[in-house]
Write a protein that holds these residues in place. Structure first.
Motif, PDB file in Angstrom:
ATOM      1  N   GLY A   1     -10.553   1.843 -11.876  1.00 35.84           N
ATOM      2  CA  GLY A   1     -12.006   1.808 -11.885  1.00 35.84           C
ATOM      3  C   GLY A   1     -12.580   0.702 -11.031  1.00 35.84           C
ATOM      4  O   GLY A   1     -13.809   0.560 -10.928  1.00 35.84           O
ATOM      5  N   THR A   2     -11.691  -0.087 -10.401  1.00 36.34           N
ATOM      6  CA  THR A   2     -12.136  -1.214  -9.573  1.00 36.34           C
ATOM      7  C   THR A   2     -11.534  -1.142  -8.173  1.00 36.34           C
ATOM      8  O   THR A   2     -12.241  -0.969  -7.194  1.00 36.34           O
ATOM      9  CB  THR A   2     -11.771  -2.546 -10.255  1.00 36.34           C
ATOM     10  OG1 THR A   2     -12.401  -2.603 -11.548  1.00 36.34           O
ATOM     11  CG2 THR A   2     -12.238  -3.737  -9.422  1.00 36.34           C
ATOM     12  N   LEU A   3     -10.218  -1.283  -8.073  1.00 35.11           N
ATOM     13  CA  LEU A   3      -9.552  -1.133  -6.774  1.00 35.11           C
ATOM     14  C   LEU A   3      -9.214   0.323  -6.486  1.00 35.11           C
ATOM     15  O   LEU A   3      -9.204   0.749  -5.328  1.00 35.11           O
ATOM     16  CB  LEU A   3      -8.265  -1.969  -6.739  1.00 35.11           C
ATOM     17  CG  LEU A   3      -8.449  -3.483  -6.706  1.00 35.11           C
ATOM     18  CD1 LEU A   3      -7.095  -4.179  -6.810  1.00 35.11           C
ATOM     19  CD2 LEU A   3      -9.163  -3.919  -5.419  1.00 35.11           C
ATOM     20  N   ILE A   4      -8.934   1.082  -7.547  1.00 35.59           N
ATOM     21  CA  ILE A   4      -8.668   2.514  -7.424  1.00 35.59           C
ATOM     22  C   ILE A   4      -9.382   3.227  -8.565  1.00 35.59           C
ATOM     23  O   ILE A   4      -9.920   2.591  -9.460  1.00 35.59           O
ATOM     24  CB  ILE A   4      -7.153   2.832  -7.466  1.00 35.59           C
ATOM     25  CG1 ILE A   4      -6.571   2.434  -8.835  1.00 35.59           C
ATOM     26  CG2 ILE A   4      -6.411   2.140  -6.338  1.00 35.59           C
ATOM     27  CD1 ILE A   4      -5.124   2.842  -9.044  1.00 35.59           C
ATOM     28  N   ASP A   5      -9.363   4.549  -8.516  1.00 30.48           N
ATOM     29  CA  ASP A   5      -9.953   5.335  -9.610  1.00 30.48           C
ATOM     30  C   ASP A   5      -9.209   6.655  -9.703  1.00 30.48           C
ATOM     31  O   ASP A   5      -9.565   7.630  -9.044  1.00 30.48           O
ATOM     32  CB  ASP A   5     -11.442   5.565  -9.357  1.00 30.48           C
ATOM     33  CG  ASP A   5     -12.149   6.185 -10.561  1.00 30.48           C
ATOM     34  OD1 ASP A   5     -11.445   6.672 -11.475  1.00 30.48           O
ATOM     35  OD2 ASP A   5     -13.384   6.183 -10.595  1.00 30.48           O
ATOM     36  N   TRP A   6      -8.142   6.668 -10.531  1.00 29.83           N
ATOM     37  CA  TRP A   6      -7.320   7.875 -10.593  1.00 29.83           C
ATOM     38  C   TRP A   6      -8.053   9.037 -11.238  1.00 29.83           C
ATOM     39  O   TRP A   6      -7.685  10.197 -11.031  1.00 29.83           O
ATOM     40  CB  TRP A   6      -5.984   7.606 -11.283  1.00 29.83           C
ATOM     41  CG  TRP A   6      -6.000   7.084 -12.677  1.00 29.83           C
ATOM     42  CD1 TRP A   6      -5.998   5.781 -13.065  1.00 29.83           C
ATOM     43  CD2 TRP A   6      -5.997   7.845 -13.887  1.00 29.83           C
ATOM     44  NE1 TRP A   6      -5.993   5.676 -14.432  1.00 29.83           N
ATOM     45  CE2 TRP A   6      -5.990   6.930 -14.971  1.00 29.83           C
ATOM     46  CE3 TRP A   6      -5.998   9.217 -14.179  1.00 29.83           C
ATOM     47  CZ2 TRP A   6      -5.990   7.340 -16.300  1.00 29.83           C
ATOM     48  CZ3 TRP A   6      -5.991   9.620 -15.508  1.00 29.83           C
ATOM     49  CH2 TRP A   6      -5.986   8.691 -16.548  1.00 29.83           C
ATOM     50  N   THR A   7      -9.133   8.770 -11.997  1.00 27.16           N
ATOM     51  CA  THR A   7      -9.915   9.876 -12.572  1.00 27.16           C
ATOM     52  C   THR A   7     -10.655  10.640 -11.484  1.00 27.16           C
ATOM     53  O   THR A   7     -11.065  11.774 -11.688  1.00 27.16           O
ATOM     54  CB  THR A   7     -10.928   9.366 -13.613  1.00 27.16           C
ATOM     55  OG1 THR A   7     -11.924   8.563 -12.972  1.00 27.16           O
ATOM     56  CG2 THR A   7     -10.230   8.550 -14.692  1.00 27.16           C
ATOM     57  N   LYS A   8     -10.827  10.003 -10.311  1.00 22.00           N
ATOM     58  CA  LYS A   8     -11.473  10.650  -9.167  1.00 22.00           C
ATOM     59  C   LYS A   8     -10.487  10.887  -8.026  1.00 22.00           C
ATOM     60  O   LYS A   8     -10.885  11.115  -6.892  1.00 22.00           O
ATOM     61  CB  LYS A   8     -12.653   9.802  -8.677  1.00 22.00           C
ATOM     62  CG  LYS A   8     -13.770   9.674  -9.700  1.00 22.00           C
ATOM     63  CD  LYS A   8     -14.926   8.859  -9.150  1.00 22.00           C
ATOM     64  CE  LYS A   8     -16.049   8.740 -10.194  1.00 22.00           C
ATOM     65  NZ  LYS A   8     -17.181   7.896  -9.700  1.00 22.00           N
ATOM     66  N   LYS A   9      -9.195  10.808  -8.365  1.00 29.26           N
ATOM     67  CA  LYS A   9      -8.109  11.060  -7.407  1.00 29.26           C
ATOM     68  C   LYS A   9      -8.082  10.041  -6.271  1.00 29.26           C
ATOM     69  O   LYS A   9      -7.568  10.332  -5.191  1.00 29.26           O
ATOM     70  CB  LYS A   9      -8.202  12.485  -6.818  1.00 29.26           C
ATOM     71  CG  LYS A   9      -8.389  13.589  -7.855  1.00 29.26           C
ATOM     72  CD  LYS A   9      -7.271  13.627  -8.875  1.00 29.26           C
ATOM     73  CE  LYS A   9      -7.464  14.764  -9.875  1.00 29.26           C
ATOM     74  NZ  LYS A   9      -6.440  14.753 -10.959  1.00 29.26           N
ATOM     75  N   ILE A  10      -8.596   8.842  -6.504  1.00 30.77           N
ATOM     76  CA  ILE A  10      -8.505   7.749  -5.523  1.00 30.77           C
ATOM     77  C   ILE A  10      -7.346   6.876  -5.984  1.00 30.77           C
ATOM     78  O   ILE A  10      -7.512   5.966  -6.801  1.00 30.77           O
ATOM     79  CB  ILE A  10      -9.821   6.947  -5.431  1.00 30.77           C
ATOM     80  CG1 ILE A  10     -10.988   7.859  -5.095  1.00 30.77           C
ATOM     81  CG2 ILE A  10      -9.692   5.843  -4.371  1.00 30.77           C
ATOM     82  CD1 ILE A  10     -12.352   7.167  -5.135  1.00 30.77           C
ATOM     83  N   TYR A  11      -6.152   7.154  -5.457  1.00 30.01           N
ATOM     84  CA  TYR A  11      -4.940   6.531  -5.966  1.00 30.01           C
ATOM     85  C   TYR A  11      -4.542   5.247  -5.240  1.00 30.01           C
ATOM     86  O   TYR A  11      -3.590   4.575  -5.645  1.00 30.01           O
ATOM     87  CB  TYR A  11      -3.782   7.524  -5.901  1.00 30.01           C
ATOM     88  CG  TYR A  11      -3.957   8.714  -6.813  1.00 30.01           C
ATOM     89  CD1 TYR A  11      -4.131   8.537  -8.185  1.00 30.01           C
ATOM     90  CD2 TYR A  11      -3.962  10.014  -6.306  1.00 30.01           C
ATOM     91  CE1 TYR A  11      -4.289   9.630  -9.035  1.00 30.01           C
ATOM     92  CE2 TYR A  11      -4.121  11.113  -7.146  1.00 30.01           C
ATOM     93  CZ  TYR A  11      -4.282  10.912  -8.508  1.00 30.01           C
ATOM     94  OH  TYR A  11      -4.443  12.000  -9.339  1.00 30.01           O
ATOM     95  N   ALA A  12      -5.226   4.931  -4.160  1.00 27.17           N
ATOM     96  CA  ALA A  12      -4.933   3.708  -3.406  1.00 27.17           C
ATOM     97  C   ALA A  12      -6.245   3.092  -2.935  1.00 27.17           C
ATOM     98  O   ALA A  12      -7.246   3.806  -2.767  1.00 27.17           O
ATOM     99  CB  ALA A  12      -4.037   4.020  -2.205  1.00 27.17           C
ATOM    100  N   PRO A  13      -6.284   1.775  -2.749  1.00 29.28           N
ATOM    101  CA  PRO A  13      -7.506   1.141  -2.249  1.00 29.28           C
ATOM    102  C   PRO A  13      -7.907   1.724  -0.899  1.00 29.28           C
ATOM    103  O   PRO A  13      -7.053   2.022  -0.056  1.00 29.28           O
ATOM    104  CB  PRO A  13      -7.102  -0.328  -2.110  1.00 29.28           C
ATOM    105  CG  PRO A  13      -5.973  -0.506  -3.068  1.00 29.28           C
ATOM    106  CD  PRO A  13      -5.220   0.793  -3.026  1.00 29.28           C
TER     107      PRO A  13
END
Length: 267
Positions: free
Chosen positions: A13-25
């Motif tokens: 929720g800060t560097l990444i957001d796996w709930t939105k499929k953002i798995y890397a900075p």
């Protein structure tokens, strides 16, 4: 080298957001952190995850150190400062209770995670959704010897969560519920928070709270915000975090880290 200050970063929720499929900075976040270091600031991860669940995308940021498992573990410049683990006699009582009440769980250690059955649907879904490395999980362990810092329990109703809280709250445990996100809740010793880890590091580094910054979004970031002067809440932050925030920025998808660092004048 004397540093101007230190910036602590939560992961999910800060560097990444796996709930939105953002798995890397994002590249923008990476570049912002590089600039931050060039400007004379230490960069430290502060996560609820154990060390083994800090994936390559985070490691590649080249941060100066890590606070993991909600403050139970800390290292800087590859030197372990402390690694607090749960008492095994107490752990066995807790795990027996979870099993008796059909609550599935995952144990988090710094080197490995431990489960009863990797084929369990709830466990396999958790590993997949959180993009965890299945190689970091083991079914071979013993309650009387395993070294772990935190427990992730999986339940799909408040009844199980309330049952566990009622049974163990008076025994020094803390609980963080995220039942809406796959039925997860965390169990850990109340003493060890991100604030505990942050405060310990500030003392060792001889850096004033007035020169300490933190980015986070979750309920478990409250103590971290209390340990620094400048706590910056990411977009989509937990409602309980709001009153402890110095300021606010946007979410991961909208480059909240870069925008927050610029607003603070750090980059």
């Amino acid at each position: 080298m004397k540093h101007k200050g230190v910036v602590f970063f939560d992961v999910d929720g800060t560097l990444i957001d796996w709930t939105k499929k953002i798995y890397a900075p994002t590249k923008v976040t990476k570049d912002a952190i590089v600039k931050l270091r060039e400007n004379g600031y230490l960069t430290i991860l502060a996560t609820g995850r154990p060390k083994n669940c800090i994936d390559e995308g985070i490691v590649d940021l080249g941060l100066n150190g890590y606070i993991a498992s909600n403050g139970a573990y800390a290292e800087i410049d590859n030197k372990v400062l402390f690694n607090e683990t749960l008492d095994n006699k107490e752990l066995k009582v807790l795990l027996d209770f979870l099993e008796e009440n059909n609550v599935v769980y995952m144990l988090e250690g710094q080197e490995s995670n431990y489960v009863l059955d990797l084929k369990n649907e709830k466990i396999s879904n958790l590993i997949k959704e959180a993009n965890l490395n299945i190689d970091n999980f083991s079914e071979e362990w013993d309650k009387e010897t395993v070294k772990v810092s935190k427990i992730i329990a999986v339940a799909y109703d408040n009844k199980s969560f309330d049952l566990v809280c009622e049974r163990f709250l008076k025994e020094g445990y803390a609980f963080m519920s995220n039942l809406s996100n796959g039925g997860l809740f965390e169990i850990y010793k109340a003493k060890y928070t991100k604030g505990y880890g942050v405060g310990h590091l500030l003392g060792l580094l001889d850096i004033s709270k007035d020169n300490a910054y933190a980015f986070g979004d979750g309920e478990n970031d409250i103590e971290m915000f209390q340990a620094v002067k400048y706590g910056i809440a990411m977009g989509g932050y937990h409602e309980k975090l709001e009153q402890y925030a110095y300021d606010f920025t946007e979410d991961v998808a909208n480059e909240g880290i870069e925008k927050g660092l610029k607003k603070l004048g750090l980059i």
